[in-house]
Design a protein around this motif. Structure first.
Motif, short mmCIF file in Angstrom:
data_model
loop_
_atom_site.label_atom_id
_atom_site.label_comp_id
_atom_site.label_asym_id
_atom_site.label_seq_id
_atom_site.Cartn_x
_atom_site.Cartn_y
_atom_site.Cartn_z
N UNK A 159 -21.79 78.38 -10.36
CA UNK A 159 -23.10 77.81 -10.01
C UNK A 159 -23.31 76.49 -10.75
N UNK A 160 -22.77 76.39 -11.95
CA UNK A 160 -22.86 75.15 -12.73
C UNK A 160 -22.18 74.00 -11.99
N UNK A 213 -27.13 66.14 -8.81
CA UNK A 213 -27.31 65.19 -9.89
C UNK A 213 -27.70 63.82 -9.40
N UNK A 214 -27.90 62.93 -10.36
CA UNK A 214 -28.27 61.54 -10.09
C UNK A 214 -27.46 60.64 -11.00
N UNK A 215 -26.79 59.64 -10.43
CA UNK A 215 -25.95 58.71 -11.19
C UNK A 215 -26.46 57.29 -11.04
N UNK A 216 -26.25 56.48 -12.07
CA UNK A 216 -26.43 55.03 -11.97
C UNK A 216 -25.10 54.39 -12.35
N UNK A 239 -24.72 66.06 -18.72
CA UNK A 239 -24.41 64.64 -18.59
C UNK A 239 -23.06 64.46 -17.91
N UNK A 240 -22.87 63.29 -17.30
CA UNK A 240 -21.59 62.99 -16.66
C UNK A 240 -21.30 61.50 -16.79
N UNK A 241 -20.02 61.17 -16.74
CA UNK A 241 -19.58 59.78 -16.74
C UNK A 241 -18.37 59.68 -15.82
N UNK A 242 -18.20 58.53 -15.19
CA UNK A 242 -17.09 58.41 -14.25
C UNK A 242 -16.67 56.98 -14.00
N UNK A 259 -26.76 62.49 -14.70
CA UNK A 259 -27.11 63.84 -15.13
C UNK A 259 -26.90 64.84 -14.04
N UNK A 260 -26.67 66.10 -14.43
CA UNK A 260 -26.53 67.21 -13.49
C UNK A 260 -27.62 68.24 -13.80
N UNK A 261 -28.25 68.75 -12.76
CA UNK A 261 -29.42 69.60 -12.96
C UNK A 261 -29.22 70.99 -12.35
#
Length: 207
Positions: free
Chosen positions: A37-38, A43-46, A166-169, A205-207
């Motif tokens: 589920x995770x 999410x939303x990225x900039x 949090x995420x980065x790419x 971020x991932x929610x």
């Protein structure tokens, strides 16, 4: 005959030893590719990056900075989706136009992504989608350059790393473009053609 029996014995023994190791490796790979589920959270990225046109379009323009904001989700094990806005300022480098002029590109894109979430952290992917851009040439260039709508088909590849919420790419996107009537090739009456290549870094971020 004796030598053949010895070889057969070694093969059997090796198989007995390697079998459990292979089973462990397969189990480990399966665990890392398990979907939870995770992983399915939205999410939303900039993002920020650089890029520009190729072909005839690139001959008369330069590399420009970009900014984007993207909503995304991974609703299935290997398939994700995203929709977003991208703004880009592409400088004009054309002898027919005074320096300091540019093209503002405002884009909306929907993209489908294919790739697994590995160990609930790493997400390598490739993607394909559809987009539409409005190109606005600055006033000092409008004797040569036109404001124009441009259809786009983005082909993307990248990787994301998730750290809790949090995420980065990083990603690269090659966009096939159509309907180009931005300007004519110098010395001809032919519309300039080309594609668009951008690279960018993202955080979100991932929610």
């Amino acid at each position: 005959m004796r030598r053949t029996s010895m070889v057969a014995g070694l093969v059997v023994a090796g198989t007995c030893v390697a079998g459990p190791a292979l089973a462990v490796d397969a189990t480990e790979v399966s665990r890392k590719l398990s979907f939870s589920e995770e992983d399915a959270s939205a999410g939303l990225d900039v993002g920020v990056g650089l890029g520009g046109f190729t072909g005839d379009l690139g001959d008369e323009t330069g590399v420009g900075a970009l900014f984007n904001i993207t909503a995304n989700a991974q609703p299935w094990k290997y398939i994700g989706v995203e929709a977003g806005y991208e703004g880009q300022n592409i400088p004009i480098d054309d002898a027919r136009v005074l320096g300091g002029n540019n093209i503002w590109r405002n884009n909306g894109t929907f993209l489908g992504k294919l790739g697994p979430v590995i160990d609930h952290k790493w997400h390598p992917f490739v993607g394909v989608g559809l987009g539409l851009s409005y190109l606005h040439a600055s006033s000092g260039s409008q004797d040569v350059y036109n404001n124009d709508w441009q259809t786009e088909m983005p082909l993307a590849a990248g990787i994301e790393y998730r750290m809790g919420h949090l995420s980065a790419g990083v990603r690269a996107t090659y966009r096939l473009v159509g309907g180009e009537e931005l300007f004519e090739v110098p010395g001809t009456n032919d519309d300039a053609k080309g594609s668009l290549f951008n690279g960018n870094l993202t955080v979100g971020g991932r929610f």
